[in-house]
Design a protein around this motif. Structure first.
Motif, mmCIF file in Angstrom:
data_model
loop_
_atom_site.group_PDB
_atom_site.id
_atom_site.type_symbol
_atom_site.label_atom_id
_atom_site.label_comp_id
_atom_site.label_asym_id
_atom_site.label_seq_id
_atom_site.Cartn_x
_atom_site.Cartn_y
_atom_site.Cartn_z
ATOM 1 N N THR A 33 -10.263 -13.721 -3.221
ATOM 2 C CA THR A 33 -9.886 -14.044 -4.593
ATOM 3 C C THR A 33 -10.051 -15.553 -4.796
ATOM 4 N N ALA A 34 -10.545 -15.927 -5.970
ATOM 5 C CA ALA A 34 -10.726 -17.356 -6.261
ATOM 6 C C ALA A 34 -9.366 -18.030 -6.483
ATOM 7 N N GLU A 35 -9.318 -19.319 -6.160
ATOM 8 C CA GLU A 35 -8.073 -20.080 -6.296
ATOM 9 C C GLU A 35 -7.534 -20.029 -7.725
ATOM 10 N N ARG A 36 -8.443 -20.037 -8.696
ATOM 11 C CA ARG A 36 -8.035 -20.033 -10.095
ATOM 12 C C ARG A 36 -7.198 -18.794 -10.445
ATOM 13 N N ALA A 37 -7.639 -17.622 -9.976
ATOM 14 C CA ALA A 37 -6.891 -16.386 -10.239
ATOM 15 C C ALA A 37 -5.542 -16.422 -9.519
ATOM 16 N N PHE A 38 -5.565 -16.917 -8.284
ATOM 17 C CA PHE A 38 -4.324 -17.070 -7.515
ATOM 18 C C PHE A 38 -3.318 -17.917 -8.308
ATOM 19 N N ARG A 39 -3.797 -19.022 -8.875
ATOM 20 C CA ARG A 39 -2.904 -19.927 -9.613
ATOM 21 C C ARG A 39 -2.414 -19.296 -10.919
ATOM 22 N N THR A 40 -3.259 -18.484 -11.530
ATOM 23 C CA THR A 40 -2.824 -17.793 -12.756
ATOM 24 C C THR A 40 -1.675 -16.850 -12.427
ATOM 25 N N ILE A 41 -1.790 -16.137 -11.302
ATOM 26 C CA ILE A 41 -0.727 -15.215 -10.895
ATOM 27 C C ILE A 41 0.570 -15.980 -10.669
ATOM 28 N N VAL A 42 0.477 -17.049 -9.896
ATOM 29 C CA VAL A 42 1.687 -17.812 -9.561
ATOM 30 C C VAL A 42 2.322 -18.382 -10.830
ATOM 31 N N ALA A 43 1.478 -18.867 -11.741
ATOM 32 C CA ALA A 43 2.005 -19.506 -12.961
ATOM 33 C C ALA A 43 2.648 -18.508 -13.902
ATOM 34 N N SER A 44 2.202 -17.250 -13.907
ATOM 35 C CA SER A 44 2.748 -16.321 -14.898
ATOM 36 C C SER A 44 3.833 -15.402 -14.342
ATOM 37 N N ALA A 45 4.129 -15.499 -13.047
ATOM 38 C CA ALA A 45 5.185 -14.663 -12.468
ATOM 39 C C ALA A 45 6.545 -15.342 -12.611
ATOM 40 N N THR A 46 7.566 -14.528 -12.859
ATOM 41 C CA THR A 46 8.928 -15.060 -12.945
ATOM 42 C C THR A 46 9.892 -14.310 -12.021
ATOM 43 N N GLY A 86 9.294 -9.135 -13.812
ATOM 44 C CA GLY A 86 8.836 -10.521 -13.655
ATOM 45 C C GLY A 86 7.549 -10.677 -12.867
ATOM 46 N N GLY A 87 6.873 -9.552 -12.574
ATOM 47 C CA GLY A 87 5.661 -9.610 -11.760
ATOM 48 C C GLY A 87 4.391 -9.649 -12.590
#
Ligand code: AMP
Ligand code: FE
Ligand code: FE
Ligand code: ZN
Length: 291
Positions: A264-277, A185-186
């Motif tokens: 790290t840019a906020e956008r990449a941070f948010r992509t990580i958070v959104a795609s992790a389960t 899920g990472g």
């Protein structure tokens, strides 16, 4: 509001950093970081302590790890964010890697001890109980014995492959590593891919397989990545739809790298958070970076 200050690659004494997870998290908050990832080598054992501390501070914690993989003698590190730390496959594989690291360190020390006065006990004395063992702990033993001046000198000297004592440790392929992090899920990100003077750790063909397997991003802004390699990585990120990160790879006093020296840019941070389960980010009291 200024851009949030995000550093997604750090180590504690649970692997080869020099500060306990709680102290690392406190140091990150004091340094003004809005988000920090704890990414110890091949272990999630520092998570509970880091999470408990982060909850009380105005910051957001992304629990993670840095999985050791390799292609022959070439080691490839894969960061895994927000995995499920109880995933049976991940638990088994990280345990296998940690055990392989001990075997390999013992073999290296045995060979070093033929030429220099250092023992396995000296190495164990340098590591926290249960820590993921690596060459940095051998380096610390060499420093304590007066054989090298500091970790960096030890890596240029006795621990350098050219000195003849080096050997790789058991580790899965990068492809198996990426698949495992996704299965747990990472979100997988290749760490410092352009840190070698021999070029990028993977060729484009191998990258395509990793992208197919769910690779999320590339760590581009890192002090060890070489300039030419960074340009290639940015080009690949563009072509394969990968996000890019920037991080310190902080190891406390074990390396010159300072917290937040790359971001790290906020956008990449948010992509990580959104795609992790696999697990949730930990939003501490008063964090500017809510999810
Ligand atoms: P190992 O995984 O056991 O082969 O050891 C590699 C680890 O040593 C990496 O995770 C780095 O963090 C650390 N390392 C590599 N070069 C240096 C250096 N010059 N000074 C301190 N630590 C280093
Ligand atoms: Fe390390
Ligand atoms: Fe690394
Ligand atoms: Zn690292």
């Amino acid at each position: 509001m200024p851009d949030p200050f995000i550093d997604l690659h750090t180590h504690s004494s649970v692997s080869d950093g020099t500060e306990r997870p709680a102290d690392l998290v406190r140091a990150a908050s004091s340094a003004g970081l809005d988000a920090l990832a704890l990414t110890d080598h091949d272990t999630t054992a520092g998570w509970d302590e880091a999470i408990a501390t982060a909850r009380t501070l105005p910051m957001t914690l992304l629990p993670g790890l840095e999985l050791s993989t390799r292609i022959g003698y070439r080691s490839v590190h894969v960061l895994g964010y927000l995995v499920d730390p109880t995933h049976p496959g991940l638990v088994a594989e990280t345990q296998r890697i940690r055990e392989g690291r001990v075997d390999r360190a013992m073999r290296m020390v045995e060979r070093i001890a033929r030429d220099h006065p250092v023992s396995w006990q000296d190495v164990i004395a340098q590591a926290s109980p249960g820590a993921t063992i690596g060459r940095p702990h051998i380096a610390d033993a060499l420093v304590a014995a007066g054989l090298e001046a500091d970790r960096s000198a030890a890596f240029r000297g006795i621990l350098h492959p050219a000195a003849g004592y080096y050997e790789p440790h058991e580790a899965p392929s990068p492809l198996a590593g990426v698949e495992l992090i996704r299965a747990a899920g990472g979100v997988p990100v290749i760490a410092h891919p352009a840190a070698s003077t021999r070029g990028i750790v993977l060729d484009e063909r191998a990258l395509e397989d990793l992208v197919e397997a769910g690779l999320g991003g590339l760590e581009v802004d890192h002090r060890e990545n070489l300039t030419h390699g960074k340009r290639v990585l940015l080009d690949w990120a563009d072509r394969y739809g990968l996000f890019v990160t920037g991080s310190s790879d902080y190891h406390g006093t074990g390396k010159p790298n300072r917290l937040g020296e790359h971001r790290t840019a906020e956008r990449a941070f948010r992509t990580i958070v959104a795609s992790a389960t696999g697990s949730e980010p930990v939003v501490g009291d008063g964090s500017r970076l809510t999810v």
